[in-house]
Design a protein around this motif. Structure first.
Motif, PDB file in Angstrom:
ATOM      1  N   ILE A  32       0.748  -1.085   0.099  1.00 59.32           N
ATOM      2  CA  ILE A  32       0.135  -0.034   0.041  1.00 59.32           C
ATOM      3  C   ILE A  32       0.921   1.269   0.053  1.00 59.32           C
ATOM      4  CG2 ILE A  32      -1.742   1.363   1.325  1.00 59.32           C
ATOM      5  CD1 ILE A  32      -2.792  -1.283   2.494  1.00 59.32           C
ATOM      6  N   TRP A  33       1.777   1.226   0.994  1.00 55.05           N
ATOM      7  CA  TRP A  33       2.628   2.352   1.039  1.00 55.05           C
ATOM      8  C   TRP A  33       3.707   2.597  -0.435  1.00 55.05           C
ATOM      9  CZ3 TRP A  33       7.925   3.871   0.656  1.00 55.05           C
ATOM     10  CH2 TRP A  33       8.175   4.924   0.964  1.00 55.05           C
ATOM     11  N   ILE A  34       4.039   1.455  -0.799  1.00 56.48           N
ATOM     12  CA  ILE A  34       5.055   1.743  -2.029  1.00 56.48           C
ATOM     13  C   ILE A  34       4.193   2.310  -3.243  1.00 56.48           C
ATOM     14  CG2 ILE A  34       6.022   0.436  -3.950  1.00 56.48           C
ATOM     15  CD1 ILE A  34       7.261  -1.386  -1.477  1.00 56.48           C
ATOM     16  N   LEU A  35       2.889   1.687  -3.210  1.00 59.10           N
ATOM     17  CA  LEU A  35       2.003   2.034  -4.541  1.00 59.10           C
ATOM     18  C   LEU A  35       1.484   3.490  -4.354  1.00 59.10           C
ATOM     19  CD1 LEU A  35       0.552   1.047  -6.969  1.00 59.10           C
ATOM     20  CD2 LEU A  35      -1.356   0.358  -5.387  1.00 59.10           C
ATOM     21  N   MET A  36       1.189   3.879  -3.162  1.00 57.45           N
ATOM     22  CA  MET A  36       0.817   5.173  -2.891  1.00 57.45           C
ATOM     23  C   MET A  36       2.043   6.188  -3.065  1.00 57.45           C
ATOM     24  SD  MET A  36      -2.420   5.500  -2.686  1.00 57.45           S
ATOM     25  CE  MET A  36      -2.457   7.247  -1.970  1.00 57.45           C
ATOM     26  N   LEU A  55      -8.820   5.937   6.748  1.00 60.56           N
ATOM     27  CA  LEU A  55      -9.617   5.008   5.607  1.00 60.56           C
ATOM     28  C   LEU A  55      -8.898   3.576   5.458  1.00 60.56           C
ATOM     29  CD1 LEU A  55     -10.682   7.701   2.672  1.00 60.56           C
ATOM     30  CD2 LEU A  55     -12.050   6.479   4.705  1.00 60.56           C
ATOM     31  N   VAL A  56      -7.652   3.720   5.477  1.00 64.36           N
ATOM     32  CA  VAL A  56      -6.746   2.625   5.332  1.00 64.36           C
ATOM     33  C   VAL A  56      -7.207   1.508   6.791  1.00 64.36           C
ATOM     34  CG1 VAL A  56      -4.348   1.411   5.802  1.00 64.36           C
ATOM     35  CG2 VAL A  56      -4.883   3.549   3.944  1.00 64.36           C
ATOM     36  N   VAL A  80     -12.318  -3.545   7.961  1.00 63.72           N
ATOM     37  CA  VAL A  80     -13.577  -3.783   8.740  1.00 63.72           C
ATOM     38  C   VAL A  80     -14.723  -3.796   7.735  1.00 63.72           C
ATOM     39  CG1 VAL A  80     -14.939  -2.844  10.602  1.00 63.72           C
ATOM     40  CG2 VAL A  80     -12.493  -2.633  10.872  1.00 63.72           C
ATOM     41  N   LEU A  81     -14.739  -3.320   6.612  1.00 62.03           N
ATOM     42  CA  LEU A  81     -15.631  -3.490   5.847  1.00 62.03           C
ATOM     43  C   LEU A  81     -15.870  -4.610   4.968  1.00 62.03           C
ATOM     44  CD1 LEU A  81     -15.523   0.298   4.339  1.00 62.03           C
ATOM     45  CD2 LEU A  81     -17.201  -0.463   5.969  1.00 62.03           C
ATOM     46  N   ARG A  82     -14.662  -5.330   5.233  1.00 60.56           N
ATOM     47  CA  ARG A  82     -14.545  -6.626   4.510  1.00 60.56           C
ATOM     48  C   ARG A  82     -14.966  -7.895   5.232  1.00 60.56           C
ATOM     49  NH1 ARG A  82     -14.134  -7.325  -1.020  1.00 60.56           N
ATOM     50  NH2 ARG A  82     -12.677  -5.846  -2.036  1.00 60.56           N
ATOM     51  N   PHE A 136      -8.892  -1.471   0.918  1.00 66.58           N
ATOM     52  CA  PHE A 136     -10.150  -2.376   0.821  1.00 66.58           C
ATOM     53  C   PHE A 136     -10.075  -3.433  -0.089  1.00 66.58           C
ATOM     54  CE2 PHE A 136     -14.373  -2.897  -1.164  1.00 66.58           C
ATOM     55  CZ  PHE A 136     -15.177  -3.307  -0.030  1.00 66.58           C
ATOM     56  N   VAL A 137      -9.237  -3.223  -1.241  1.00 65.77           N
ATOM     57  CA  VAL A 137      -9.259  -4.402  -2.213  1.00 65.77           C
ATOM     58  C   VAL A 137      -8.451  -5.180  -1.567  1.00 65.77           C
ATOM     59  CG1 VAL A 137      -8.183  -4.910  -4.407  1.00 65.77           C
ATOM     60  CG2 VAL A 137      -9.635  -2.886  -4.316  1.00 65.77           C
ATOM     61  N   LEU A 138      -7.385  -4.764  -0.914  1.00 61.06           N
ATOM     62  CA  LEU A 138      -6.366  -5.986  -0.192  1.00 61.06           C
ATOM     63  C   LEU A 138      -6.922  -6.505   0.704  1.00 61.06           C
ATOM     64  CD1 LEU A 138      -2.932  -4.049  -0.684  1.00 61.06           C
ATOM     65  CD2 LEU A 138      -3.828  -5.980  -1.879  1.00 61.06           C
ATOM     66  N   ALA A 139      -7.773  -5.805   1.422  1.00 62.23           N
ATOM     67  CA  ALA A 139      -8.480  -6.568   2.623  1.00 62.23           C
ATOM     68  C   ALA A 139      -9.253  -7.781   2.031  1.00 62.23           C
ATOM     69  CB  ALA A 139      -9.322  -5.631   3.295  1.00 62.23           C
TER      70      ALA A 139
END
Length: 113
Positions: free
Chosen positions: A11-15, A98-99, A104-106, A46-49
């Motif tokens: 996540i960090w690298i992509l961002m 959000l991260v 939790v939404l998954r 969310f996708v990775l979750a």
């Protein structure tokens, strides 16, 4: 544990790469872009979750917490050198919220019968 740490780093690298591309073209100060980055971080989490498929709210919160901590630590060690005011932007902190909450939404919720 490997997936948790690996996805947090991913996540960090992509961002970092996405934001660096915009900064290279001098678009870093646009308010709409900062908002977009905030939302994008949450969407990626969310996708990775979905890939880790948390089964409980506690486990999901754990994933989000680890991902957020990895991001903040790496931002402190690396990103801060390029953008000293990074920690003063509300969109920065909202993005990490959000991260934190995305896994939790998954969680699969079952309705009582």
């Amino acid at each position: 544990m490997k997936k948790t740490l690996g996805y947090g780093l991913f996540i960090w690298i992509l961002m970092f790469v996405i934001i660096s591309a915009f900064v290279a073209f001098d678009y870093k100060d646009a308010a709409w872009l900062r908002f977009l980055w905030m939302v994008l971080g949450g969407v990626i989490a969310f996708v990775l979750a979905g890939k880790v498929a948390p089964t409980s709210f506690g486990g999901a919160f754990y994933y989000g917490l680890i991902w957020a901590v990895i991001g903040v630590v790496l931002d402190y060690l690396i990103s801060r050198r390029y953008e000293p005011a990074i920690f003063s932007a509300w969109t920065y902190w909202a993005g990490y919220v959000l991260v934190l909450l995305a896994p939790v939404l998954r969680v699969k919720k079952t309705l009582p019968m």
